[in-house]
Motif scaffolding. Structure first.
Motif, PDB file in Angstrom:
ATOM      1  N   ALA A 139       0.795  -1.555   0.097  1.00  0.00           N
ATOM      2  CA  ALA A 139      -0.158  -0.131   0.018  1.00  0.00           C
ATOM      3  C   ALA A 139       0.622   1.201  -0.258  1.00  0.00           C
ATOM      4  N   CYS A 140       2.104   1.110   0.815  1.00  0.00           N
ATOM      5  CA  CYS A 140       2.976   2.350   0.786  1.00  0.00           C
ATOM      6  C   CYS A 140       3.622   2.562  -0.095  1.00  0.00           C
ATOM      7  N   ASP A 141       4.289   1.093  -0.957  1.00  0.00           N
ATOM      8  CA  ASP A 141       4.614   1.245  -2.507  1.00  0.00           C
ATOM      9  C   ASP A 141       3.860   2.282  -3.817  1.00  0.00           C
ATOM     10  N   LEU A 142       2.401   1.801  -3.296  1.00  0.00           N
ATOM     11  CA  LEU A 142       1.042   2.013  -3.867  1.00  0.00           C
ATOM     12  C   LEU A 142       1.339   3.530  -4.407  1.00  0.00           C
ATOM     13  N   ALA A 143       1.271   4.552  -2.611  1.00  0.00           N
ATOM     14  CA  ALA A 143       1.355   5.823  -2.986  1.00  0.00           C
ATOM     15  C   ALA A 143       2.282   5.772  -3.948  1.00  0.00           C
ATOM     16  N   GLU A 144       3.633   5.816  -3.275  1.00  0.00           N
ATOM     17  CA  GLU A 144       5.164   6.525  -3.678  1.00  0.00           C
ATOM     18  C   GLU A 144       5.867   5.949  -5.663  1.00  0.00           C
ATOM     19  N   VAL A 145       5.245   4.663  -5.795  1.00  0.00           N
ATOM     20  CA  VAL A 145       4.556   5.205  -7.066  1.00  0.00           C
ATOM     21  C   VAL A 145       4.042   5.639  -8.070  1.00  0.00           C
ATOM     22  N   ILE A 146       2.903   6.316  -7.181  1.00  0.00           N
ATOM     23  CA  ILE A 146       1.754   6.961  -7.725  1.00  0.00           C
ATOM     24  C   ILE A 146       2.553   8.148  -7.854  1.00  0.00           C
ATOM     25  N   GLY A 147       3.244   8.561  -7.216  1.00  0.00           N
ATOM     26  CA  GLY A 147       3.185  10.024  -6.282  1.00  0.00           C
ATOM     27  C   GLY A 147       5.383  10.541  -7.738  1.00  0.00           C
ATOM     28  N   THR A 148       5.891   8.811  -7.696  1.00  0.00           N
ATOM     29  CA  THR A 148       6.589   9.333  -8.876  1.00  0.00           C
ATOM     30  C   THR A 148       6.343   8.822 -10.026  1.00  0.00           C
ATOM     31  N   ALA A 149       4.724   9.379 -10.471  1.00  0.00           N
ATOM     32  CA  ALA A 149       4.196   8.735 -12.323  1.00  0.00           C
ATOM     33  C   ALA A 149       3.758   9.847 -12.215  1.00  0.00           C
ATOM     34  N   ILE A 150       3.323  10.688 -10.857  1.00  0.00           N
ATOM     35  CA  ILE A 150       2.633  12.099 -11.354  1.00  0.00           C
ATOM     36  C   ILE A 150       4.108  12.933 -11.623  1.00  0.00           C
ATOM     37  N   ALA A 151       4.947  13.176 -10.988  1.00  0.00           N
ATOM     38  CA  ALA A 151       5.902  14.109 -11.120  1.00  0.00           C
ATOM     39  C   ALA A 151       6.837  13.556 -12.563  1.00  0.00           C
ATOM     40  N   LEU A 152       7.046  12.435 -12.846  1.00  0.00           N
ATOM     41  CA  LEU A 152       7.697  12.557 -14.543  1.00  0.00           C
ATOM     42  C   LEU A 152       6.049  12.925 -15.357  1.00  0.00           C
ATOM     43  N   LYS A 153       5.085  12.817 -14.844  1.00  0.00           N
ATOM     44  CA  LYS A 153       4.194  13.354 -15.729  1.00  0.00           C
ATOM     45  C   LYS A 153       3.788  14.621 -15.671  1.00  0.00           C
ATOM     46  N   LEU A 154       4.469  15.382 -14.527  1.00  0.00           N
ATOM     47  CA  LEU A 154       4.235  16.974 -15.200  1.00  0.00           C
ATOM     48  C   LEU A 154       5.495  17.109 -15.471  1.00  0.00           C
ATOM     49  N   LEU A 155       6.211  16.824 -15.436  1.00  0.00           N
ATOM     50  CA  LEU A 155       7.394  17.130 -15.859  1.00  0.00           C
ATOM     51  C   LEU A 155       7.899  17.494 -17.136  1.00  0.00           C
ATOM     52  N   PHE A 156       7.720  15.786 -17.225  1.00  0.00           N
ATOM     53  CA  PHE A 156       8.296  15.784 -19.050  1.00  0.00           C
ATOM     54  C   PHE A 156       7.331  15.238 -19.904  1.00  0.00           C
ATOM     55  N   GLY A 157       6.368  15.086 -18.974  1.00  0.00           N
ATOM     56  CA  GLY A 157       5.060  14.833 -20.100  1.00  0.00           C
ATOM     57  C   GLY A 157       4.394  13.003 -20.389  1.00  0.00           C
ATOM     58  N   ILE A 158       5.398  12.831 -19.401  1.00  0.00           N
ATOM     59  CA  ILE A 158       5.065  10.774 -19.325  1.00  0.00           C
ATOM     60  C   ILE A 158       4.205  10.212 -19.113  1.00  0.00           C
ATOM     61  N   PRO A 159       3.120   9.499 -19.610  1.00  0.00           N
ATOM     62  CA  PRO A 159       1.981   9.176 -19.211  1.00  0.00           C
ATOM     63  C   PRO A 159       2.361   8.594 -18.072  1.00  0.00           C
ATOM     64  N   LEU A 160       1.457   8.531 -17.116  1.00  0.00           N
ATOM     65  CA  LEU A 160       1.519   7.575 -15.963  1.00  0.00           C
ATOM     66  C   LEU A 160       1.513   5.890 -16.131  1.00  0.00           C
ATOM     67  N   ILE A 161       1.503   4.753 -16.714  1.00  0.00           N
ATOM     68  CA  ILE A 161       1.895   3.696 -16.556  1.00  0.00           C
ATOM     69  C   ILE A 161       3.483   3.665 -17.618  1.00  0.00           C
ATOM     70  N   GLY A 162       3.633   4.829 -18.430  1.00  0.00           N
ATOM     71  CA  GLY A 162       5.054   4.985 -18.474  1.00  0.00           C
ATOM     72  C   GLY A 162       5.358   5.361 -17.396  1.00  0.00           C
ATOM     73  N   GLY A 163       5.274   6.308 -16.405  1.00  0.00           N
ATOM     74  CA  GLY A 163       6.319   6.546 -15.210  1.00  0.00           C
ATOM     75  C   GLY A 163       6.352   5.487 -14.492  1.00  0.00           C
ATOM     76  N   ALA A 164       4.832   4.605 -13.863  1.00  0.00           N
ATOM     77  CA  ALA A 164       4.595   3.569 -12.885  1.00  0.00           C
ATOM     78  C   ALA A 164       5.539   2.704 -13.601  1.00  0.00           C
ATOM     79  N   LEU A 165       6.132   1.955 -14.432  1.00  0.00           N
ATOM     80  CA  LEU A 165       6.934   1.676 -15.183  1.00  0.00           C
ATOM     81  C   LEU A 165       8.370   1.704 -14.352  1.00  0.00           C
ATOM     82  N   LEU A 166       8.758   3.070 -14.908  1.00  0.00           N
ATOM     83  CA  LEU A 166      10.399   4.225 -14.990  1.00  0.00           C
ATOM     84  C   LEU A 166      10.158   3.813 -13.388  1.00  0.00           C
ATOM     85  N   ALA A 167       9.534   4.097 -12.502  1.00  0.00           N
ATOM     86  CA  ALA A 167       9.252   3.361 -10.747  1.00  0.00           C
ATOM     87  C   ALA A 167       9.916   2.084 -10.344  1.00  0.00           C
TER      88      ALA A 167
END
Length: 457
Positions: A139-167
Protein backbone atom coordinates in the motif's frame (compact mmCIF):
# COMPACT_ATOMS: atom_id res chain seq x y z
CA UNK A 1 35.58 -2.74 2.51
CA UNK A 2 35.11 -5.23 5.34
CA UNK A 3 34.74 -3.27 8.54
CA UNK A 4 35.27 -6.24 10.83
CA UNK A 5 38.82 -5.47 11.93
CA UNK A 6 40.13 -7.23 15.05
CA UNK A 7 39.63 -4.15 17.26
CA UNK A 8 35.96 -3.74 16.42
CA UNK A 9 34.86 -7.25 15.48
CA UNK A 10 31.40 -7.99 16.91
CA UNK A 11 31.41 -10.64 19.61
CA UNK A 12 29.15 -13.64 19.78
CA UNK A 13 25.46 -12.75 19.92
CA UNK A 14 24.90 -14.97 22.97
CA UNK A 15 27.44 -12.99 25.02
CA UNK A 16 25.17 -9.99 25.54
CA UNK A 17 21.69 -11.04 24.40
CA UNK A 18 19.21 -11.87 27.23
CA UNK A 19 18.40 -15.52 28.01
CA UNK A 20 14.88 -15.32 26.56
CA UNK A 21 16.39 -14.91 23.07
CA UNK A 22 19.14 -17.53 23.38
CA UNK A 23 16.96 -20.37 22.24
CA UNK A 24 17.01 -18.59 18.92
CA UNK A 25 20.69 -17.64 19.03
CA UNK A 26 21.38 -19.29 15.69
CA UNK A 27 19.07 -16.95 13.80
CA UNK A 28 20.31 -15.36 10.59
CA UNK A 29 21.54 -11.80 10.75
CA UNK A 30 19.25 -9.12 9.41
CA UNK A 31 20.35 -8.06 5.90
CA UNK A 32 23.39 -10.37 6.17
CA UNK A 33 25.03 -8.95 3.03
CA UNK A 34 25.55 -5.56 4.74
CA UNK A 35 25.30 -6.44 8.44
CA UNK A 36 28.20 -4.89 10.45
CA UNK A 37 29.99 -3.70 7.32
CA UNK A 38 30.18 0.05 8.07
CA UNK A 39 33.25 0.87 10.14
CA UNK A 40 32.79 2.72 13.43
CA UNK A 41 35.81 4.39 15.06
CA UNK A 42 36.34 3.17 18.61
CA UNK A 43 37.99 6.43 19.64
CA UNK A 44 38.19 10.00 18.42
CA UNK A 45 36.15 13.19 18.55
CA UNK A 46 32.38 12.90 18.96
CA UNK A 47 31.47 14.18 15.51
CA UNK A 48 33.42 11.37 13.82
CA UNK A 49 31.36 8.80 15.70
CA UNK A 50 28.15 10.65 14.86
CA UNK A 51 29.09 10.69 11.17
CA UNK A 52 29.84 6.96 11.31
CA UNK A 53 26.33 6.29 12.60
CA UNK A 54 24.66 8.89 10.36
CA UNK A 55 22.65 7.31 7.54
CA UNK A 56 19.99 4.87 8.77
CA UNK A 57 17.96 7.72 10.25
CA UNK A 58 17.83 9.46 6.88
CA UNK A 59 16.61 6.30 5.15
CA UNK A 60 13.87 6.10 7.76
CA UNK A 61 12.99 9.81 7.47
CA UNK A 62 12.14 9.24 3.80
CA UNK A 63 8.92 7.49 4.82
CA UNK A 64 7.81 10.55 6.77
CA UNK A 65 7.90 12.85 3.75
CA UNK A 66 6.74 10.47 1.03
CA UNK A 67 4.04 11.41 -1.55
CA UNK A 68 1.38 9.89 0.71
CA UNK A 69 1.91 12.78 3.16
CA UNK A 70 1.75 15.54 0.58
CA UNK A 71 -2.03 15.49 0.06
CA UNK A 72 -2.85 15.92 3.75
CA UNK A 73 -0.27 18.70 4.14
CA UNK A 74 -1.56 20.51 1.05
CA UNK A 75 -5.18 20.20 2.18
CA UNK A 76 -4.38 21.34 5.71
CA UNK A 77 -2.44 24.42 4.58
CA UNK A 78 -4.78 25.55 1.82
CA UNK A 79 -7.94 25.17 3.91
CA UNK A 80 -6.84 26.21 7.41
CA UNK A 81 -3.64 28.21 6.97
CA UNK A 82 -0.92 27.56 9.54
CA UNK A 83 -3.16 26.11 12.28
CA UNK A 84 -2.26 22.46 11.69
CA UNK A 85 1.50 22.98 12.03
CA UNK A 86 1.05 21.94 15.67
CA UNK A 87 -0.31 18.58 14.48
CA UNK A 88 2.72 18.04 12.23
CA UNK A 89 4.97 18.80 15.20
CA UNK A 90 3.06 16.38 17.46
CA UNK A 91 3.16 13.57 14.90
CA UNK A 92 6.88 14.14 14.39
CA UNK A 93 7.56 13.86 18.13
CA UNK A 94 5.65 10.56 18.13
CA UNK A 95 7.76 9.36 15.22
CA UNK A 96 11.01 10.30 16.99
CA UNK A 97 10.03 8.19 20.01
CA UNK A 98 8.92 5.13 18.01
CA UNK A 99 11.97 5.17 15.75
CA UNK A 100 14.26 5.45 18.77
CA UNK A 101 12.58 2.34 20.20
CA UNK A 102 12.99 0.54 16.86
CA UNK A 103 16.73 1.31 16.79
CA UNK A 104 17.05 0.16 20.41
CA UNK A 105 15.40 -3.18 19.61
CA UNK A 106 17.71 -3.87 16.66
CA UNK A 107 20.92 -2.91 18.45
CA UNK A 108 20.12 -4.57 21.79
CA UNK A 109 18.90 -7.92 20.42
CA UNK A 110 20.61 -8.32 17.01
CA UNK A 111 17.13 -8.78 15.56
CA UNK A 112 14.93 -6.63 13.41
CA UNK A 113 11.28 -6.30 14.40
CA UNK A 114 10.20 -9.06 12.01
CA UNK A 115 12.76 -11.50 13.43
CA UNK A 116 11.73 -10.57 16.97
CA UNK A 117 8.12 -11.39 16.12
CA UNK A 118 9.13 -14.71 14.57
CA UNK A 119 11.09 -15.63 17.71
CA UNK A 120 8.18 -14.71 20.00
CA UNK A 121 4.88 -15.64 18.37
CA UNK A 122 3.47 -18.88 16.99
CA UNK A 123 3.76 -19.68 13.30
CA UNK A 124 0.08 -18.89 12.50
CA UNK A 125 0.36 -15.51 14.24
CA UNK A 126 3.59 -14.76 12.39
CA UNK A 127 2.01 -15.62 9.06
CA UNK A 128 -0.86 -13.22 9.80
CA UNK A 129 1.58 -10.50 10.87
CA UNK A 130 3.65 -11.07 7.72
CA UNK A 131 0.61 -10.84 5.45
CA UNK A 132 -0.55 -7.65 7.19
CA UNK A 133 2.91 -6.13 6.91
CA UNK A 134 3.28 -7.07 3.25
CA UNK A 135 -0.10 -5.48 2.57
CA UNK A 136 1.08 -2.28 4.28
CA UNK A 137 4.34 -2.20 2.32
CA UNK A 138 2.48 -2.74 -0.93
CA UNK A 139 0.00 0.00 0.00
CA UNK A 140 2.81 2.38 0.87
CA UNK A 141 4.61 1.42 -2.32
CA UNK A 142 1.48 2.19 -4.32
CA UNK A 143 1.40 5.75 -2.98
CA UNK A 144 5.07 6.21 -3.77
CA UNK A 145 4.82 4.77 -7.28
CA UNK A 146 1.81 6.98 -7.98
CA UNK A 147 3.69 10.03 -6.66
CA UNK A 148 6.71 9.24 -8.83
CA UNK A 149 4.53 8.68 -11.89
CA UNK A 150 2.70 11.98 -11.33
CA UNK A 151 6.03 13.82 -10.98
CA UNK A 152 7.33 12.31 -14.24
CA UNK A 153 4.10 13.32 -15.95
CA UNK A 154 4.30 16.90 -14.67
CA UNK A 155 7.97 17.31 -15.54
CA UNK A 156 8.33 15.37 -18.79
CA UNK A 157 4.78 14.61 -19.96
CA UNK A 158 5.31 10.87 -19.50
CA UNK A 159 1.96 9.01 -19.26
CA UNK A 160 1.12 7.54 -15.86
CA UNK A 161 1.60 3.97 -17.06
CA UNK A 162 5.05 4.77 -18.41
CA UNK A 163 5.93 6.61 -15.20
CA UNK A 164 4.86 3.63 -13.10
CA UNK A 165 7.03 1.31 -15.20
CA UNK A 166 10.01 3.63 -14.81
CA UNK A 167 9.40 3.73 -11.05
CA UNK A 168 9.75 -0.06 -10.99
CA UNK A 169 13.38 0.28 -12.07
CA UNK A 170 14.33 1.38 -8.56
CA UNK A 171 14.71 -2.32 -7.68
CA UNK A 172 17.69 -2.47 -10.03
CA UNK A 173 19.03 0.81 -8.63
CA UNK A 174 18.84 -0.66 -5.13
CA UNK A 175 20.75 -3.75 -6.27
CA UNK A 176 23.46 -1.58 -7.81
CA UNK A 177 23.85 0.60 -4.74
CA UNK A 178 23.81 -2.31 -2.27
CA UNK A 179 26.47 -4.10 -4.30
CA UNK A 180 28.73 -1.08 -3.88
CA UNK A 181 28.17 -0.99 -0.13
CA UNK A 182 25.49 0.31 2.21
CA UNK A 183 27.15 3.73 2.42
CA UNK A 184 26.47 4.28 -1.30
CA UNK A 185 22.78 3.66 -0.73
CA UNK A 186 22.76 6.11 2.18
CA UNK A 187 24.63 8.72 0.12
CA UNK A 188 22.07 8.41 -2.70
CA UNK A 189 19.14 8.88 -0.32
CA UNK A 190 20.76 11.82 1.50
CA UNK A 191 21.55 13.51 -1.84
CA UNK A 192 17.88 13.35 -2.84
CA UNK A 193 16.83 14.63 0.59
CA UNK A 194 19.09 17.63 0.05
CA UNK A 195 17.40 18.22 -3.32
CA UNK A 196 13.97 18.16 -1.63
CA UNK A 197 15.09 20.57 1.11
CA UNK A 198 16.66 23.03 -1.35
CA UNK A 199 13.53 23.03 -3.54
CA UNK A 200 11.34 23.95 -0.59
CA UNK A 201 13.76 26.55 0.77
CA UNK A 202 13.53 28.38 -2.55
CA UNK A 203 9.74 28.12 -2.66
CA UNK A 204 9.30 29.23 0.96
CA UNK A 205 11.58 32.21 0.32
CA UNK A 206 9.41 33.16 -2.66
CA UNK A 207 6.18 32.74 -0.68
CA UNK A 208 7.57 34.84 2.22
CA UNK A 209 5.14 33.57 4.89
CA UNK A 210 4.66 35.79 7.97
CA UNK A 211 6.99 34.61 10.74
CA UNK A 212 4.41 35.32 13.46
CA UNK A 213 1.80 33.24 11.63
CA UNK A 214 4.17 30.29 11.22
CA UNK A 215 5.28 30.38 14.87
CA UNK A 216 1.67 30.68 15.99
CA UNK A 217 0.77 27.63 13.92
CA UNK A 218 3.03 25.47 16.09
CA UNK A 219 0.95 26.39 19.15
CA UNK A 220 -1.94 23.92 19.80
CA UNK A 221 -5.39 25.32 19.05
CA UNK A 222 -8.74 24.28 20.55
CA UNK A 223 -10.26 24.78 17.11
CA UNK A 224 -8.52 21.62 15.89
CA UNK A 225 -10.76 19.55 18.19
CA UNK A 226 -13.95 21.59 17.88
CA UNK A 227 -13.93 21.91 14.06
CA UNK A 228 -14.89 18.49 12.61
CA UNK A 229 -13.39 19.20 9.20
CA UNK A 230 -10.11 20.39 10.70
CA UNK A 231 -10.04 17.40 13.05
CA UNK A 232 -10.46 15.04 10.11
CA UNK A 233 -7.46 16.50 8.27
CA UNK A 234 -5.46 16.52 11.52
CA UNK A 235 -6.18 12.82 11.99
CA UNK A 236 -5.13 12.26 8.40
CA UNK A 237 -1.80 14.01 9.02
CA UNK A 238 -1.06 11.89 12.09
CA UNK A 239 -2.36 8.71 10.48
CA UNK A 240 -0.18 9.18 7.40
CA UNK A 241 2.95 10.07 9.35
CA UNK A 242 4.06 6.88 11.12
CA UNK A 243 4.66 4.25 8.45
CA UNK A 244 4.61 0.63 9.69
CA UNK A 245 7.44 -0.49 7.41
CA UNK A 246 9.77 2.15 8.90
CA UNK A 247 9.76 0.33 12.24
CA UNK A 248 10.90 -2.89 10.55
CA UNK A 249 13.38 -1.03 8.36
CA UNK A 250 15.07 0.94 11.14
CA UNK A 251 15.50 -2.05 13.46
CA UNK A 252 17.44 -3.75 10.66
CA UNK A 253 19.62 -1.09 9.08
CA UNK A 254 21.04 0.18 12.39
CA UNK A 255 22.82 -3.18 12.51
CA UNK A 256 24.90 -2.26 9.45
CA UNK A 257 27.31 -0.52 11.83
CA UNK A 258 30.27 -2.54 13.12
CA UNK A 259 29.91 -1.54 16.76
CA UNK A 260 31.21 -4.03 19.38
CA UNK A 261 28.45 -6.46 20.33
CA UNK A 262 29.05 -5.88 24.04
CA UNK A 263 26.87 -4.10 26.58
CA UNK A 264 29.03 -0.99 26.43
CA UNK A 265 29.24 -1.11 22.63
CA UNK A 266 25.48 -1.54 22.24
CA UNK A 267 24.72 1.26 24.70
CA UNK A 268 27.00 3.60 22.78
CA UNK A 269 25.45 2.52 19.46
CA UNK A 270 21.91 3.17 20.78
CA UNK A 271 22.93 6.69 21.79
CA UNK A 272 24.38 7.57 18.39
CA UNK A 273 21.66 5.81 16.38
CA UNK A 274 18.98 7.70 18.33
CA UNK A 275 20.80 10.98 17.70
CA UNK A 276 21.01 10.16 13.99
CA UNK A 277 17.29 9.38 13.64
CA UNK A 278 16.25 12.41 15.70
CA UNK A 279 18.26 14.79 13.49
CA UNK A 280 16.96 13.12 10.33
CA UNK A 281 13.35 13.29 11.50
CA UNK A 282 13.76 16.99 12.19
CA UNK A 283 14.49 17.31 8.47
CA UNK A 284 11.25 15.42 7.80
CA UNK A 285 9.49 17.90 10.10
CA UNK A 286 10.89 20.77 8.04
CA UNK A 287 9.73 19.25 4.74
CA UNK A 288 6.20 18.44 5.94
CA UNK A 289 5.89 21.84 7.60
CA UNK A 290 7.24 23.48 4.43
CA UNK A 291 4.54 21.84 2.29
CA UNK A 292 1.83 23.08 4.66
CA UNK A 293 3.39 26.56 4.99
CA UNK A 294 3.73 26.83 1.22
CA UNK A 295 0.07 25.85 0.77
CA UNK A 296 -1.01 28.33 3.46
CA UNK A 297 1.08 31.24 2.18
CA UNK A 298 0.17 30.63 -1.46
CA UNK A 299 -3.28 29.01 -1.70
CA UNK A 300 -5.02 29.91 1.57
CA UNK A 301 -3.86 33.52 1.36
CA UNK A 302 -5.18 33.89 -2.21
CA UNK A 303 -8.53 32.27 -1.47
CA UNK A 304 -7.78 28.89 -3.11
CA UNK A 305 -8.83 26.89 -0.05
CA UNK A 306 -9.82 23.76 -1.96
CA UNK A 307 -6.34 22.76 -3.19
CA UNK A 308 -5.69 19.17 -2.08
CA UNK A 309 -4.38 17.48 -5.23
CA UNK A 310 -0.76 17.52 -6.34
CA UNK A 311 -1.75 18.45 -9.90
CA UNK A 312 -3.69 21.50 -8.66
CA UNK A 313 -0.75 22.69 -6.59
CA UNK A 314 1.61 22.30 -9.56
CA UNK A 315 -0.61 24.38 -11.83
CA UNK A 316 -1.20 27.21 -9.35
CA UNK A 317 2.19 27.64 -7.66
CA UNK A 318 4.06 29.58 -10.35
CA UNK A 319 1.22 32.02 -11.20
CA UNK A 320 0.42 32.75 -7.55
CA UNK A 321 4.04 33.09 -6.41
CA UNK A 322 5.12 35.00 -9.49
CA UNK A 323 8.11 32.67 -9.79
CA UNK A 324 8.26 30.72 -13.05
CA UNK A 325 10.40 27.92 -11.64
CA UNK A 326 8.24 27.34 -8.53
CA UNK A 327 6.03 24.64 -10.07
CA UNK A 328 9.07 22.87 -11.53
CA UNK A 329 10.81 22.87 -8.14
CA UNK A 330 7.66 21.43 -6.57
CA UNK A 331 7.59 18.58 -9.12
CA UNK A 332 11.34 17.94 -8.76
CA UNK A 333 10.91 17.62 -4.98
CA UNK A 334 8.00 15.23 -5.54
CA UNK A 335 10.11 13.11 -7.92
CA UNK A 336 13.00 12.97 -5.46
CA UNK A 337 10.57 12.04 -2.68
CA UNK A 338 8.99 9.29 -4.77
CA UNK A 339 12.34 7.80 -5.83
CA UNK A 340 13.65 7.80 -2.27
CA UNK A 341 10.48 6.28 -0.89
CA UNK A 342 10.28 3.44 -3.40
CA UNK A 343 13.92 2.50 -2.75
CA UNK A 344 13.45 2.30 1.02
CA UNK A 345 10.08 0.52 0.72
CA UNK A 346 11.70 -2.13 -1.50
CA UNK A 347 14.44 -2.63 1.08
CA UNK A 348 11.83 -2.88 3.84
CA UNK A 349 10.00 -5.53 1.82
CA UNK A 350 13.14 -7.66 1.74
CA UNK A 351 13.67 -7.25 5.50
CA UNK A 352 10.10 -8.25 6.31
CA UNK A 353 10.10 -11.28 4.02
CA UNK A 354 13.42 -12.53 5.38
CA UNK A 355 12.53 -11.76 9.00
CA UNK A 356 9.11 -13.38 9.16
CA UNK A 357 9.65 -16.31 6.79
CA UNK A 358 13.43 -16.84 6.98
CA UNK A 359 13.41 -17.35 3.22
CA UNK A 360 16.55 -18.29 1.34
CA UNK A 361 15.55 -16.63 -1.93
CA UNK A 362 18.18 -14.48 -3.64
CA UNK A 363 17.97 -10.83 -2.61
CA UNK A 364 17.36 -9.64 -6.17
CA UNK A 365 14.40 -12.00 -6.55
CA UNK A 366 12.79 -10.84 -3.30
CA UNK A 367 13.10 -7.20 -4.40
CA UNK A 368 11.66 -7.87 -7.83
CA UNK A 369 8.70 -9.73 -6.34
CA UNK A 370 8.03 -6.85 -3.92
CA UNK A 371 8.19 -4.29 -6.72
CA UNK A 372 6.07 -6.34 -9.12
CA UNK A 373 3.23 -6.74 -6.63
CA UNK A 374 3.06 -2.98 -6.16
CA UNK A 375 3.50 -1.96 -9.79
CA UNK A 376 0.81 -4.19 -11.32
CA UNK A 377 -2.22 -2.58 -9.56
CA UNK A 378 -1.02 0.93 -10.48
CA UNK A 379 -0.63 0.02 -14.15
CA UNK A 380 -4.01 -1.75 -14.29
CA UNK A 381 -5.89 1.11 -12.61
CA UNK A 382 -4.10 3.77 -14.68
CA UNK A 383 -4.93 1.89 -17.88
CA UNK A 384 -8.60 1.37 -17.01
CA UNK A 385 -9.56 4.55 -15.16
CA UNK A 386 -6.82 7.12 -15.77
CA UNK A 387 -5.74 9.68 -13.17
CA UNK A 388 -9.03 9.61 -11.25
CA UNK A 389 -8.53 5.90 -10.63
CA UNK A 390 -5.01 6.42 -9.31
CA UNK A 391 -6.32 9.08 -6.92
CA UNK A 392 -8.83 6.56 -5.52
CA UNK A 393 -6.06 3.98 -5.28
CA UNK A 394 -4.00 6.48 -3.28
CA UNK A 395 -6.85 6.88 -0.78
CA UNK A 396 -7.24 3.11 -0.54
CA UNK A 397 -3.52 2.68 0.14
CA UNK A 398 -3.75 5.03 3.13
CA UNK A 399 -6.69 3.03 4.51
CA UNK A 400 -4.65 -0.19 4.30
CA UNK A 401 -1.75 1.51 6.09
CA UNK A 402 -4.08 2.61 8.87
CA UNK A 403 -5.31 -0.96 9.34
CA UNK A 404 -1.81 -2.41 9.65
CA UNK A 405 -0.12 0.12 11.92
CA UNK A 406 -1.23 -1.43 15.26
CA UNK A 407 0.35 -4.76 14.23
CA UNK A 408 3.76 -3.06 14.08
CA UNK A 409 3.56 -0.52 16.90
CA UNK A 410 2.16 -2.79 19.62
CA UNK A 411 4.75 -5.62 19.26
CA UNK A 412 7.56 -3.03 19.17
CA UNK A 413 6.50 -1.33 22.39
CA UNK A 414 5.86 -4.69 24.03
CA UNK A 415 9.35 -5.99 23.16
CA UNK A 416 11.33 -2.92 24.28
CA UNK A 417 9.36 -2.79 27.56
CA UNK A 418 10.14 -6.45 28.41
CA UNK A 419 13.24 -6.87 30.58
CA UNK A 420 13.28 -10.60 29.83
CA UNK A 421 13.90 -9.81 26.19
CA UNK A 422 15.87 -6.57 26.43
CA UNK A 423 17.79 -7.12 29.65
CA UNK A 424 19.65 -3.96 30.65
CA UNK A 425 18.36 -2.21 27.53
CA UNK A 426 14.67 -2.34 28.44
CA UNK A 427 13.13 1.13 28.49
CA UNK A 428 12.27 2.78 31.81
CA UNK A 429 8.73 2.83 33.14
CA UNK A 430 8.11 6.52 32.26
CA UNK A 431 9.29 5.94 28.70
CA UNK A 432 7.17 2.79 28.49
CA UNK A 433 4.09 4.72 29.66
CA UNK A 434 4.77 7.43 27.06
CA UNK A 435 5.28 4.77 24.36
CA UNK A 436 2.01 3.02 25.19
CA UNK A 437 0.16 6.35 25.19
CA UNK A 438 1.60 7.17 21.77
CA UNK A 439 0.78 3.69 20.49
CA UNK A 440 -2.78 3.93 21.82
CA UNK A 441 -3.31 7.40 20.37
CA UNK A 442 -2.03 6.35 16.95
CA UNK A 443 -4.20 3.24 16.94
CA UNK A 444 -7.34 5.18 17.97
CA UNK A 445 -6.77 7.93 15.41
CA UNK A 446 -6.08 5.43 12.64
CA UNK A 447 -9.21 3.46 13.47
CA UNK A 448 -11.24 6.68 13.34
CA UNK A 449 -9.61 7.65 10.04
CA UNK A 450 -10.40 4.19 8.67
CA UNK A 451 -14.07 4.38 9.75
CA UNK A 452 -14.48 7.93 8.44
CA UNK A 453 -12.92 6.98 5.10
CA UNK A 454 -15.09 3.89 4.64
CA UNK A 455 -18.36 5.51 5.67
CA UNK A 456 -17.55 8.95 4.25
CA UNK A 457 -18.22 10.87 7.44
Amino acid sequence: MDARTPEMSPVSVADTVPDSWRGDAGHARSLPEVNATVAVPSTGVWWRRLLAFAGPGYLVSVGYMDPGNWATDLAGGSKFGYTLLSVILLSNLMAILLQALSARLGIATDRDLAQACRATYSRPVNLLLWLACEAAIIACDLAEVIGTAIALKLLFGIPLIGGALLAALDAFLLLLLMNRGFRFLEAFVIALLIVIAVCFVVQIAAAAPPIAGVIGGFMPSREIVTNPEMLYIAIGIIGATVMPHNLYLHSSIVQTRAYPRTEEGRRDAIKWATTDSTIALMLALFVNAAILVLAAATFHKSGHSDVAEIDQAFELLSPLLGLGIASTLFAVALLASGLNSTVTATLAGQIVMQGFLDLKLPDWLQRLVTRGIAIVPVIVVAALYGESGTAQLLVFSQVVLSMQLPFAVIPLVRFVSDKRKMGAFAISRPVAVAAWIVAGLIVILNVKLLIDTIFGT
